[in-house]
Design a protein around this motif. Structure first.
Motif, PDB file in Angstrom:
ATOM      1  N   HIS A  24      -3.136  -0.267  -3.972  1.00 18.48           N
ATOM      2  CA  HIS A  24      -2.233  -1.969  -3.446  1.00 18.48           C
ATOM      3  C   HIS A  24      -2.058  -2.369  -4.879  1.00 18.48           C
ATOM      4  N   ALA A  25      -0.434  -2.030  -4.626  1.00 18.24           N
ATOM      5  CA  ALA A  25      -0.466  -1.941  -6.210  1.00 18.24           C
ATOM      6  C   ALA A  25       1.483  -2.687  -5.607  1.00 18.24           C
ATOM      7  N   ASP A  26       2.251  -3.034  -7.120  1.00 14.81           N
ATOM      8  CA  ASP A  26       3.662  -3.256  -6.744  1.00 14.81           C
ATOM      9  C   ASP A  26       4.183  -1.476  -7.184  1.00 14.81           C
ATOM     10  N   ARG A  27       5.160  -1.083  -5.770  1.00 18.49           N
ATOM     11  CA  ARG A  27       5.109   0.177  -6.572  1.00 18.49           C
ATOM     12  C   ARG A  27       6.040  -0.017  -7.258  1.00 18.49           C
ATOM     13  N   GLU A  28       7.040  -0.263  -7.220  1.00 19.90           N
ATOM     14  CA  GLU A  28       8.134   0.304  -8.462  1.00 19.90           C
ATOM     15  C   GLU A  28       8.042  -0.537  -9.802  1.00 19.90           C
ATOM     16  N   LYS A  29       6.666  -1.636  -9.509  1.00 20.14           N
ATOM     17  CA  LYS A  29       6.482  -1.213 -11.617  1.00 20.14           C
ATOM     18  C   LYS A  29       5.282  -0.360 -11.788  1.00 20.14           C
ATOM     19  N   LEU A  54      -5.867   1.412 -10.564  1.00 19.27           N
ATOM     20  CA  LEU A  54      -5.263   0.471 -10.025  1.00 19.27           C
ATOM     21  C   LEU A  54      -6.362  -0.242  -8.738  1.00 19.27           C
ATOM     22  N   GLU A  55      -6.336  -0.579  -7.847  1.00 22.26           N
ATOM     23  CA  GLU A  55      -6.984  -0.915  -6.923  1.00 22.26           C
ATOM     24  C   GLU A  55      -6.864   0.400  -5.437  1.00 22.26           C
ATOM     25  N   LYS A  56      -8.209   0.984  -5.107  1.00 21.95           N
ATOM     26  CA  LYS A  56      -7.604   1.923  -3.975  1.00 21.95           C
ATOM     27  C   LYS A  56      -7.913   1.346  -3.061  1.00 21.95           C
ATOM     28  N   SER A  57      -7.514   1.364  -1.469  1.00 19.66           N
ATOM     29  CA  SER A  57      -6.925   0.875  -0.112  1.00 19.66           C
ATOM     30  C   SER A  57      -7.133   2.065   0.804  1.00 19.66           C
ATOM     31  N   GLU A  58      -6.374   1.565   1.630  1.00 16.03           N
ATOM     32  CA  GLU A  58      -6.785   2.489   3.474  1.00 16.03           C
ATOM     33  C   GLU A  58      -5.754   2.918   3.317  1.00 16.03           C
ATOM     34  N   GLU A  59      -5.656   3.888   4.591  1.00 13.39           N
ATOM     35  CA  GLU A  59      -3.887   4.249   4.336  1.00 13.39           C
ATOM     36  C   GLU A  59      -3.569   2.875   6.108  1.00 13.39           C
ATOM     37  N   PRO A  60      -2.218   3.115   4.778  1.00 16.19           N
ATOM     38  CA  PRO A  60      -2.038   1.974   5.669  1.00 16.19           C
ATOM     39  C   PRO A  60      -1.573   2.362   7.549  1.00 16.19           C
ATOM     40  N   THR A  61      -1.821   1.158   8.434  1.00 19.64           N
ATOM     41  CA  THR A  61      -1.667   1.034   9.728  1.00 19.64           C
ATOM     42  C   THR A  61      -0.051   1.082  10.201  1.00 19.64           C
ATOM     43  N   ILE A  62       0.642   1.877  10.876  1.00 18.10           N
ATOM     44  CA  ILE A  62       1.333   2.246  11.664  1.00 18.10           C
ATOM     45  C   ILE A  62       2.010   1.487  12.841  1.00 18.10           C
ATOM     46  N   HIS A  63       2.848   0.479  12.422  1.00 18.08           N
ATOM     47  CA  HIS A  63       2.735  -0.071  14.313  1.00 18.08           C
ATOM     48  C   HIS A  63       4.240   0.188  14.737  1.00 18.08           C
ATOM     49  N   LYS A  64       3.377   1.141  15.954  1.00 19.20           N
ATOM     50  CA  LYS A  64       4.798   1.327  16.644  1.00 19.20           C
ATOM     51  C   LYS A  64       5.500   1.188  17.441  1.00 19.20           C
ATOM     52  N   VAL A  90       0.492  -1.317   0.010  1.00 19.17           N
ATOM     53  CA  VAL A  90      -0.389   0.206  -0.043  1.00 19.17           C
ATOM     54  C   VAL A  90       1.301   1.066   0.437  1.00 19.17           C
ATOM     55  N   PHE A  91       0.779   2.204  -1.120  1.00 17.08           N
ATOM     56  CA  PHE A  91       1.455   3.433  -1.338  1.00 17.08           C
ATOM     57  C   PHE A  91       0.723   4.345  -1.283  1.00 17.08           C
ATOM     58  N   ASP A  92       1.395   5.891  -1.794  1.00 20.16           N
ATOM     59  CA  ASP A  92       0.823   6.894  -2.474  1.00 20.16           C
ATOM     60  C   ASP A  92       1.143   7.266  -3.630  1.00 20.16           C
ATOM     61  N   ILE A  93      -0.412   6.958  -4.669  1.00 17.54           N
ATOM     62  CA  ILE A  93      -0.149   7.013  -5.340  1.00 17.54           C
ATOM     63  C   ILE A  93       0.534   8.434  -6.025  1.00 17.54           C
ATOM     64  N   ILE A  94      -0.096   9.497  -5.483  1.00 16.81           N
ATOM     65  CA  ILE A  94       0.163  10.684  -5.493  1.00 16.81           C
ATOM     66  C   ILE A  94       1.867  11.016  -5.394  1.00 16.81           C
TER      67      ILE A  94
END
Length: 353
Positions: free
Chosen positions: A233-238, A343-353, A195-199
């Motif tokens: 939700h995709a392959d960031r580098e591709k 592309l498939e849209k996704s929710e903001e990823p949860t960051i575990h501290k 999951v990443f920010d496309i912008i």
């Protein structure tokens, strides 16, 4: 091969009935000649004759047909047909005819597919040799010139080595793109889902292409100010390569002082569509169906001048299809082009501290 006799009684029934009629008429004539009519005997004889004739004819014909049809199945099995050889033997003519027709149709499709692949292979090999030949001959020509005496002239040496280096760079691009698209088509490159920010990704590509856009005097921009991230939700580098290839293509064929605009829109609840729109040269409508083919060029002279491997859009198509998404193109000559993909849209990823 399993044996299953699928019976058809019509022939045996009609033949037995024909025999009974002839025999009954003969007996009637014989009794009439002797003036001794025995109707119970006549009826019994007709019934017994019909039953015996029917069973004998059905059995003999079925064995006769089965032996010959079995040969057909055995011959077909030599062709390694999974559509016919693996089936049970049937002596029903209509069923057999349907099976043979389906087998023939499947074989025709298989042969047509092989012919298309062979033509595709020949076309591919011709394109590869043509693409590799130009930079190789260029490098060879400059090196031979240097070896023939131009090596001592510093200005000529530097100029020729610079040009040879550009040809080697193009050769490297072609080989790398060929390797990538071969792996994509063979399914050897896995999609690394995240999951990443496309912008943010698009903005990074804008910055990487800054030198190219400055040289061509083309502006890369968003259609609006995106103040919040849009996660996919995709392959960031591709996907980075998809955006880069589409933007590089837009820069190559854009007009000086032109603009390439990217928009990210909600398509449906769980999908976004990314549009890359320019006001460049545009593409004639008759070229659009083949635009994503390997090495396909709309204008040979224009593409040679601009360089590149000729595989950029083919790679884009394969990457998007590997994500099980769709890519679209619309274009009008002297107006511009728009490439878009989902592309498939996704929710903001949860960051575990």
């Amino acid at each position: 091969m399993a044996i299953q006799l699928k019976r058809s009684y019509k022939f045996a029934f009609r033949t037995a009935l024909f025999i009974v009629i002839i025999l009954t008429l003969s007996l009637v004539f014989f009794m009439w000649s002797n003036d001794k009519f025995d109707w119970p005997f006549l009826i019994t004889c007709a019934i017994v004759t019909f039953v015996v004739s029917f069973l004998v004819i059905q059995s003999r014909i079925e064995k006769f047909i089965y032996r010959r049809i079995k040969r057909i199945y055995d011959d077909v099995s030599l062709l390694e047909s999974s559509t016919l050889a693996s089936r049970t033997v049937t002596t029903d003519m209509s069923t057999l005819t349907q099976e043979i027709e389906k087998f023939a149709q499947d074989k025709k499709i298989e042969i047509d597919t092989l012919k298309i692949r062979e033509e595709y292979r020949k076309d591919f090999l011709g394109n590869v040799s043509h693409e590799l030949k130009t930079p190789l001959f260029t490098v060879q020509g400059y090196i031979e010139t240097l070896l023939d005496g131009a090596l001592d002239d510093k200005s000529v040496r530097k100029k020729y080595l610079t040009r040879a280096n550009k040809a080697v760079e193009r050769l490297t691009y072609i080989v790398k793109d060929l390797d990538l698209i071969t792996k994509l088509e063979a399914g050897e490159l896995d999609v690394n889902w995240e999951v990443f920010d496309i912008i943010e990704l698009i903005q990074n590509v804008f910055e990487l292409l800054e030198m190219k856009t400055t040289k061509k005097q083309i502006t890369l921009t968003f259609d609006m100010d995106y103040k919040t991230p849009i996660f996919v939700h995709a392959d960031r580098e591709k996907i980075r390569q998809v955006v880069t290839n589409l933007l590089v293509n837009s820069i190559k064929y854009g007009h000086p002082n032109g603009t390439t605009e990217i928009s990210v829109e909600n398509l449906i609840q769980n999908k976004v569509i990314i549009r890359v729109t320019d006001n460049g040269e545009g593409i004639p409508e008759n070229h659009l169906p083949r635009l994503f083919e390997r090495f396909y060029r709309v204008d040979q002279s224009r593409n040679r001048k601009e360089g590149g491997s000729g595989l950029g859009l083919a790679i884009v198509k394969h990457i998007i299809e590997a994500h099980e998404e769709r890519i679209y193109v619309e274009s009008e000559v002297d107006v511009g082009s728009e490439f878009s993909f989902t592309l498939e849209k996704s929710e903001e990823p949860t960051i575990h501290k």
